[in-house]
Scaffold this motif. Structure first.
Motif, PDB file in Angstrom:
ATOM      1  N   GLY A 223      39.596  46.597  41.112  1.00 17.84           N
ATOM      2  CA  GLY A 223      38.557  45.675  40.655  1.00 17.84           C
ATOM      3  C   GLY A 223      38.027  46.104  39.302  1.00 17.84           C
ATOM      4  N   GLY A 224      37.182  45.254  38.720  1.00 17.26           N
ATOM      5  CA  GLY A 224      36.522  45.606  37.473  1.00 17.26           C
ATOM      6  C   GLY A 224      37.187  45.103  36.220  1.00 17.26           C
ATOM      7  N   ARG A 225      38.417  44.561  36.297  1.00 21.49           N
ATOM      8  CA  ARG A 225      39.105  43.988  35.145  1.00 21.49           C
ATOM      9  C   ARG A 225      39.818  42.710  35.569  1.00 21.49           C
ATOM     10  NH1 ARG A 225      36.478  47.699  33.744  1.00 21.49           N
ATOM     11  NH2 ARG A 225      36.906  49.260  32.124  1.00 21.49           N
ATOM     12  N   LEU A 226      40.112  41.839  34.585  1.00 23.88           N
ATOM     13  CA  LEU A 226      40.688  40.535  34.900  1.00 23.88           C
ATOM     14  C   LEU A 226      42.210  40.494  34.863  1.00 23.88           C
ATOM     15  CD1 LEU A 226      38.403  37.987  32.978  1.00 23.88           C
ATOM     16  CD2 LEU A 226      38.058  39.059  35.211  1.00 23.88           C
ATOM     17  N   SER A 227      42.855  41.300  33.992  1.00 28.93           N
ATOM     18  CA  SER A 227      44.254  41.019  33.670  1.00 28.93           C
ATOM     19  C   SER A 227      45.274  42.001  34.227  1.00 28.93           C
ATOM     20  CB  SER A 227      44.432  40.941  32.141  1.00 28.93           C
ATOM     21  OG  SER A 227      43.777  39.793  31.637  1.00 28.93           O
ATOM     22  N   SER A 228      44.985  43.287  34.256  1.00 30.24           N
ATOM     23  CA  SER A 228      46.009  44.221  34.731  1.00 30.24           C
ATOM     24  C   SER A 228      45.392  45.550  35.112  1.00 30.24           C
ATOM     25  CB  SER A 228      47.087  44.452  33.661  1.00 30.24           C
ATOM     26  OG  SER A 228      46.621  45.330  32.651  1.00 30.24           O
ATOM     27  N   THR A 522      36.520  39.985  38.942  1.00 30.66           N
ATOM     28  CA  THR A 522      35.246  39.950  38.217  1.00 30.66           C
ATOM     29  C   THR A 522      35.153  41.193  37.343  1.00 30.66           C
ATOM     30  OG1 THR A 522      34.147  38.727  39.992  1.00 30.66           O
ATOM     31  CG2 THR A 522      32.731  39.867  38.413  1.00 30.66           C
ATOM     32  N   GLN A 523      34.691  41.004  36.095  1.00 31.73           N
ATOM     33  CA  GLN A 523      34.579  42.103  35.140  1.00 31.73           C
ATOM     34  C   GLN A 523      33.169  42.128  34.553  1.00 31.73           C
ATOM     35  OE1 GLN A 523      37.842  42.504  32.385  1.00 31.73           O
ATOM     36  NE2 GLN A 523      36.575  43.424  30.798  1.00 31.73           N
ATOM     37  N   TYR A 524      32.529  43.296  34.652  1.00 30.83           N
ATOM     38  CA  TYR A 524      31.133  43.413  34.229  1.00 30.83           C
ATOM     39  C   TYR A 524      30.953  44.073  32.863  1.00 30.83           C
ATOM     40  CZ  TYR A 524      30.233  42.408  39.181  1.00 30.83           C
ATOM     41  OH  TYR A 524      30.193  41.820  40.426  1.00 30.83           O
ATOM     42  N   GLN A 550      32.535  38.361  33.300  1.00 31.79           N
ATOM     43  CA  GLN A 550      33.774  37.596  33.189  1.00 31.79           C
ATOM     44  C   GLN A 550      34.379  37.414  34.581  1.00 31.79           C
ATOM     45  OE1 GLN A 550      36.446  38.929  29.879  1.00 31.79           O
ATOM     46  NE2 GLN A 550      34.959  40.606  29.676  1.00 31.79           N
ATOM     47  N   LYS A 551      34.994  36.254  34.794  1.00 27.69           N
ATOM     48  CA  LYS A 551      35.621  35.963  36.085  1.00 27.69           C
ATOM     49  C   LYS A 551      36.988  35.326  35.852  1.00 27.69           C
ATOM     50  CE  LYS A 551      31.356  35.315  38.774  1.00 27.69           C
ATOM     51  NZ  LYS A 551      31.643  36.345  39.800  1.00 27.69           N
TER      52      LYS A 551
END
Length: 787
Positions: A223-228, A522-524, A550-551
């Motif tokens: 978790g914590g990032r959108l792409s990879s 989800t990225q904070y 970001q989601k």
């Protein structure tokens, strides 16, 4: 925070999935390791010969296989790993056993021994998709710029991954941005993964054991990032004997030493690297330039100790630094001037881990991590006049960065071969320093000005998460990975929360696997990027009451198959991804302004990306490598940019091709090559120009100027990019020693690829667009000695 109903649901889900079968069972568990070094092997296969029952080791080399009693008195257990001989042993089929499974390398004294390992965990047997493992040996043989082996640049050769501009080490995965990649070094996040202004990555391949890229179908533990997610695991160190290696290259040298502290119980590894550009350049500099230079260096260290079969402790540390400096002094008869500029940035990460084997079926990993990234600019000038007995000058310092302190606990529960349950939680304390300026002029005190968040210099936030996932077989044909990732972010008395379901499946038919996945992320944390500046002035900033997290959500569908006679893995995937609450600077805004908060300089928008990827990979044999092809579209939409209309992302590329081959020509000689092709990057070019009035306070308020009109953002494209790299390695082994001479050439046919475009005026006054290229054909030479 999670509601009571959500907690009850998670508890029930965990109990249901782990509910035991009421029959007599026994468990085989332990670790798979290299017999010569004691290094634990990640992803090794352990299975029952002749049966479709088995498992794979986790990130610490641990396996657990629970079986049901049958009429047979014994069974044959097989262990296999790419590059190693198969381990085969008969064991009693009626009792619990815990042991270490040793594997021996299949390459001895330069002679390749063909070993056919029928691995249970083939690409079509896994429930996950959009995951790529590349053996570290392949990565180290890939031709590289100036001979510097680069993990990040190797990842850019994979389908679905864009490279950004020429020579850069950024990763743009499935239409995402570099800040949307979670790069983990032994579990600790690395916020800036580049040296030399982006031309080299921070990872020393001599210290790396395993590299794994996940670009979709994310399991719930991430978790914590959108792409990879890019997982990089360091070696543990040889616990049997001292090993060492040093390498001399054209611009840098590196070393690696490892060995036992207490044989069979504890070991260490220490690796270092430094460039000597600053030293080599000195003879070619003018006298007044001797104080100018640039260098980068990094150090990796790791220690581990085995207390018992059930308890093991690890400590790993990474530190890296880039520094560019300018010193200039001029003296006249009665006066002098001194100028000093320093620019430095770097990462520091450390990880303390405790592995505890609670039972043969339950494994835990408790982790404390520290991660820090800092960027610093210092400018100063001093003037002195002896006649007038006066002096003056200024001092300017800019500092930004991010600091994390993390505590995490993870559990692997393996009740039987049909279930692999993972659960755990993480808490991260973030400290953001998004920009502080200190200015001092002669005769004044230092004035602190926070360029972004006034009046405080730091911003603190807490990010927490819980996850639960199960990788289970419903039938021999259908396998599913399902789970949920729950997260929360607290900042400035504001609490954000997110529940992120994850799901992927695999269905077998005729030796092929149909795969599908769905994941929300989800990225904070956000990265504010200055695309027009060639320095690492990107600023990490948090989600705030004004700026939402970001989601994204992503779906993918694919087909996988192994051509066993050729040992060739093949996959094709199609994906669609939507991203929301992306941020970017408004038109004309950047990080240097002192009169606005950073939240007032940005605009929020959305993005989407979709495409298809083809991947063919060969991991064994005299010829190894891969072929990757990507067909993709990536777009952005911001209300305050491009008149609110959707526009292509800067790194939107329609076609990307990468061919990577490593070939053993004969004993002691290896040839490697890569060829890449990519559609040109999107750029904004004017569609018209006209003469108009521009404001000028120094010339009656206005003056006549030629104004360029841009009808569309990123509406044009650069020329296509393509390049061939080659490398030849000469290897001599004997008496436990290895010597390697490596010759390489980057951009072998001297293709002038576009780096940026600019306007130039011809002799007749006509203005034309010209291309600037960065790297011509560049040779490389290095020498390595191992003992």
């Amino acid at each position: 925070m999670l509601s009571g109903k959500q907690l009850h649901f998670i508890s029930f889900f965990s109990f249901f999935l782990s509910y035991p079968l009421f029959s007599q069972k026994f468990t085989l568990s332990g670790y798979v390791q290299d017999i010569a070094t004691g290094e634990k092997l990640i992803g090794a296969n352990v299975f029952i010969q002749g049966e479709n029952r088995g498992t794979a080791t986790n990130n610490y080399g641990f396996f657990s296989l629970t079986l049901t009693h049958n009429e047979a008195d014994s069974l044959t257990l097989v262990g296999s790993y790419i590059g190693y001989k198969m381990w085969i042993k008969k064991l009693p089929a009626n009792q619990n056993q815990q042991f270490t499974l040793p594997l021996e390398l299949s390459v001895l004294q330069g002679e390749t021994i063909e070993v056919v390992a029928e691995a249970l965990e083939s690409i079509e047997s896994k429930s996950q998709m959009s995951v790529i493992d590349v053996p570290i040996d392949q990565l180290q043989h890939i031709p590289a710029l100036l001979g510097e082996t680069d993990i990040i640049k190797a990842m850019q050769l994979l389908p679905g991954v864009q490279s950004g501009s020429e020579g850069s080490s950024g990763l743009y995965v499935r239409g995402g941005a570099p800040d949307q990649n979670l790069i983990l070094l032994d579990g600790a996040p690395v916020y800036n993964a580049s040296h030399l202004f982006g031309f080299f990555s921070v990872f020393n391949s001599d210290a790396i054991k395993n590299v794994k890229l996940t670009k979709g179908g994310f399991p719930a533990r991430f978790g914590g990032r959108l792409s990879s997610v890019l997982e990089i695991n360091m070696k543990e160190g040889n616990n049997q004997e001292i090993d060492g290696q040093f390498t001399l290259g054209l611009i840098s040298s590196r070393f690696n030493i490892e060995g036992p502290i207490k044989k069979g119980k504890s070991s260490f590894i220490l690796s270092g690297r430094r460039t000597y550009i600053d030293i080599l350049a000195q003879p070619f500099l003018e006298a007044d330039q001797k104080g100018n230079g640039y260098y980068f260096g990094d150090v990796n260290a790791k220690f581990n100790h085995t207390f018992s079969d059930k308890n093991r402790l690890f400590l790993s540390v990474y530190s890296g630094l880039d520094k560019a400096y300018v010193k200039h002094e001029e003296k006249w008869e009665s006066s002098s001037n001194k100028l000093k500029n320093d620019l430095w940035w770097g990462n520091l990460t450390s990880t303390l881990r405790w592995n505890w084997l609670i039972s043969q079926k339950l494994f835990s990993n408790t982790t404390l991590m520290y991660s820090k990234y800092r960027f610093n600019i210092e400018l100063s000038e001093t003037n002195q006049n002896t006649l007038e007995k006066s002096s003056g000058g200024y001092y300017l310092k800019y500092l930004s960065g991010i600091e994390d302190l993390t505590a995490a606990i993870d559990f692997d529960f393996l009740p039987n071969p049909s279930h692999a349950i993972k659960f755990g939680g993480t808490t991260i304390g973030h400290t953001f320093r998004p920009g502080a300026v200190h200015f001092k002029a002669e005769g004044t005190e230092i004035v602190d000005i926070d360029t972004l968040i006034a009046p405080v210099h730091t911003q603190k936030a807490v990010e927490s998460s819980l996850y639960l996932e199960d990788d289970f077989e419903l039938t021999t044909l259908l396998k599913i990975n399902a789970g949920v990732h729950a997260s929360a972010f607290s900042v400035n008395s504001t609490l954000y929360s997110s529940m992120q379901p994850r799901f992927s499946l695999r269905y077998l038919f005729d030796d092929y696997a149909l795969k599908a996945s769905y994941a929300t992320m989800t990225q904070y944390v956000h990265l504010l990027t200055n695309s027009g500046i060639g320095l690492p002035t990107d600023l990490w900033v948090p989600t705030t009451p004004k700026v939402k997290p970001q989601k994204s959500w992503q779906v993918a569908l694919g087909l996988a198959h192994t051509f066993k006679e050729h040992k060739l893995e093949a996959s094709i995937e199609g994906y669609y991804k939507e991203m929301n609450y992306l941020i970017a600077y408004k038109e004309g805004a950047n990080f240097v302004g002192l009169d606005e908060l950073w939240e007032d300089k940005i605009t929020a928008g959305n993005g989407d990306s979709y495409g298809a990827e083809l991947f063919l990979q060969k991991k064994q044999g005299t010829t190894t490598g891969w072929i990757g092809y990507t067909l993709s579209w990536s777009n952005r939409q911001f209300d305050e940019l491009n008149l609110g209309k959707k526009f292509p992302y800067r790194y939107d590329r329609r076609h990307d091709i990468a061919i990577v081959l490593n070939r053993t020509l004969k004993q002691g000689i290896e040839l490697s090559g890569t060829w890449v092709f990519g559609t040109g990057n999107s750029i904004s070019l004017p569609s018209a120009k006209y003469t108009g009035y521009a404001a000028d306070d120094n010339f009656f308020g206005q003056y006549i100027s030629e104004i360029k009109y841009y009808s569309e953002r990123n509406g044009s494209r650069m020329r296509a990019y393509h390049r061939l790299d080659l490398a030849l390695r000469f290897i001599k082994r004997g008496n436990g020693r290895e010597r390697v001479w490596a010759l390489g050439v980057y951009n072998a046919y001297n293709r002038k690829n576009p780096f940026f475009y600019f306007f130039s005026e011809q002799e007749n006054g006509t203005e034309v667009i010209k291309q600037a290229s960065l790297f011509p054909i560049i040779p490389a030479l290095s020498y390595s000695y191992s003992f």
